[in-house]
Design an enzyme around this catalytic site. Structure first.
Site, PDB file in Angstrom:
ATOM      1  N   GLU A 254       0.888  -1.169   0.000  1.00 62.03           N
ATOM      2  CA  GLU A 254       0.000   0.000   0.000  1.00 62.03           C
ATOM      3  C   GLU A 254       0.916   1.206   0.000  1.00 62.03           C
ATOM      4  OE1 GLU A 254      -1.408   3.316   1.403  1.00 62.03           O
ATOM      5  OE2 GLU A 254      -1.739   2.157   3.235  1.00 62.03           O
ATOM      6  N   CYS A 288      -2.153   8.638   4.400  1.00 62.92           N
ATOM      7  CA  CYS A 288      -1.980   8.266   2.990  1.00 62.92           C
ATOM      8  C   CYS A 288      -3.260   8.432   2.195  1.00 62.92           C
ATOM      9  CB  CYS A 288      -1.478   6.830   2.889  1.00 62.92           C
ATOM     10  SG  CYS A 288      -2.541   5.613   3.704  1.00 62.92           S
TER      11      CYS A 288
END
EC number: 1.2.1.85
Length: 486
Positions: A254, A288
């Site tokens: 990720e 994020c």
């Protein structure tokens, strides 16, 4: 001052080399701990401990037995949650929850949900015909993948580490965790919770250090690690992929993003403002999934900018133990140098600084901290580095759009595809636009609303693979087909 050691085979272990590095408070720049840096010897010891534990009691337990232990881990996190907050930043009064009201529940759930999920997952089975008419039965069984290298980030250290460790352990694996050098204590503290909950020695191991020529590189180069899960920058993800290719080890990545928020004129303005304030400024912009690009339909552009400005200026910057503060520092002086460089770049590129754009004046005892102002810009070209590169700070650029098609094109214009947030009261439009956004996660009239049973991950340069629910099960296990001739 704390001395932070590795956690290997159920014991706190120092580095044979004697190498240590500073753990620094982002609020005031003071050294709050000394951290042992792992060499190859410590990483190898952690991997060997994990491999041995696979062959021990942990590997022989039933799913239900492991689930019972992991429930105790979840309860242990709750019991010591104040210590976890203190581990992240001394004096911290709030969870590192990116503005979520449920505080520590997600960290507990990362163990409880995945432990319970495995108790209710059915295996596949198929009958087949054979030439002799007797037939055969095929059935699938899942086995732990083995030793998992977990490389977790600093921005939400407990949440994102347990998001990986929880399902990995629930599936019967053993792990070696390399937490960020910025937030080392969280991982070691979790080791104490694991031990108290009855997790056997070697199932959960922690090594501290940096990336290249340190613990991170030594872990990704180790030949006896079966798979890696990583959250962090795209460039680091590429490095891990190259290392994992030797030995054909699997990876779940990720990675970075430059996520877009899309605000249509028919939105509920109150919800859109509240949601965008969170997605741009929560955790000092160090999320994020945050939206550093915000596209607003032209009829409401001026009103939206004015209200977001007011909201940003209402944020109270302050130290962790200030009960009124809701905006803290960046994690360290490294981003404290990076983020203001983009603030200056925006000015150089002709941006209108709506608010912020600098470093706030802080009291003398906080002057050494990693403080920056929440910042909003308008007026930048689409190819400005401020618009195209992930800053990972409390800032966003707001740009008007004139049609649904233009908004989709702008949102999809970058090589990232992690997340997006759409604000509209038109249900058909919401489905239509969400289906065309090139991102792994699209929220409609919400942001950072997570169900652990759903897929999580990015597309394009924002990641490979999915975790969450059965997707975690697929990554953390090997599926074996057994064919029995009847």
């Amino acid at each position: 001052m704390k001395e932070i050691k590795h956690f290997i085979s159920g014991e706190l272990v120092g580095s044979a080399s004697g190498k240590l590095f500073d753990n620094v408070s982002p609020a005031n720049g003071q050294v709050i701990g000394r951290v042992h840096e792992a060499g190859r010897a410590e990483v190898d010891a952690a991997v060997r401990a994990a491999r041995a534990a696979l062959k021990g009691p942990w590997g022989k337990m039933t799913v239900a037995e492991r689930a019972e232990i992991l429930h105790r881990v979840a309860d242990g996190i709750t019991a010591r949650f104040g210590e976890f907050l203190e581990a992240r930043m001394p004096g911290h009064r709030q969870a590192e929850v990116a503005g979520q009201p449920h505080r520590h529940s997600a960290r507990r759930a990362n163990f409880k949900v995945f432990a319970d999920l495995l108790k209710n997952v059915a295996n596949e089975a198929f009958e087949m015909a054979t030439p002799d008419g007797a037939g055969a039965l095929n059935y699938g069984v899942r086995r732990p993948k083995g030793v998992i290298g977990v490389i977790s980030p600093w921005n939400l250290p407990l949440l994102l580490m347990t998001w990986k460790v929880g399902p990995a352990l629930a599936c019967g694996n053993c792990v070696v965790v390399k937490p960020s050098e910025e937030t080392p204590l969280t991982a070691t503290l979790l080791g104490e919770v694991m031990q108290a909950a009855g997790v056997p020695a070697g199932v959960y191991n922690v090594v501290h250090g940096f990336g290249g020529d340190s613990a991170g590189a030594f872990l990704t180069e180790h030949p006896d690690v079966d798979a890696y899960t990583f959250t962090g920058e795209t460039g680091t993800g590429e490095t891990i992929m190259r290392a994992a290719a030797k030995g054909v080890r699997q990876v779940s990545l990720e990675l970075g993003g430059k996520n877009a928020g899309i605000v249509f004129a028919d939105c509920d303005m109150d919800k859109a403002i509240e949601g965008t304030l969170r997605s741009a400024f929560a955790n000092c912009g160090q999320v994020c999934l945050g939206t550093e690009r915000v596209y607003v339909e032209r009829p409401i552009f001026d009103a939206f900018v004015a209200r977001l400005k007011a909201g940003a200026e209402a944020l109270k910057i302050g130290e962790p133990n200030d009960p009124e503060a809701n905006f803290g520092p960046l994690i360290s002086h490294k981003p404290r140098e990076k983020v203001p460089s983009y603030y200056q770049q925006a000015v150089d590129d002709g941006a209108t600084v709506v608010t912020g754009g600098g470093v706030p004046e802080m009291p003398a005892h906080l002057a050494g901290g990693a403080w920056v102002q929440p910042t909003i810009w308008t007026g930048l070209a689409d190819d400005s580095a401020v618009v195209t590169e992930e800053i990972f700070g409390p800032c966003c650029h707001i740009r008007p759009f004139d049609s649904e098609e233009e908004a989709i094109e702008l949102a999809n214009s970058l090589p990232y595809g992690l997340a997006s947030a759409i604000w509209t009261e038109n249900v058909r439009r919401a489905h239509r636009v969400a289906g065309q956004i090139e991102a792994g996660i699209v929220w409609v009239n919400s942001w950072f609303l997570r169900d652990l049973r759903t897929a999580f991950g990015g597309s394009k340069q924002s990641g490979i693979g999915r975790e969450g629910g059965v997707h975690s099960l697929e990554f953390y296990t090997e599926l074996k087909n057994i064919c029995v001739k009847l």
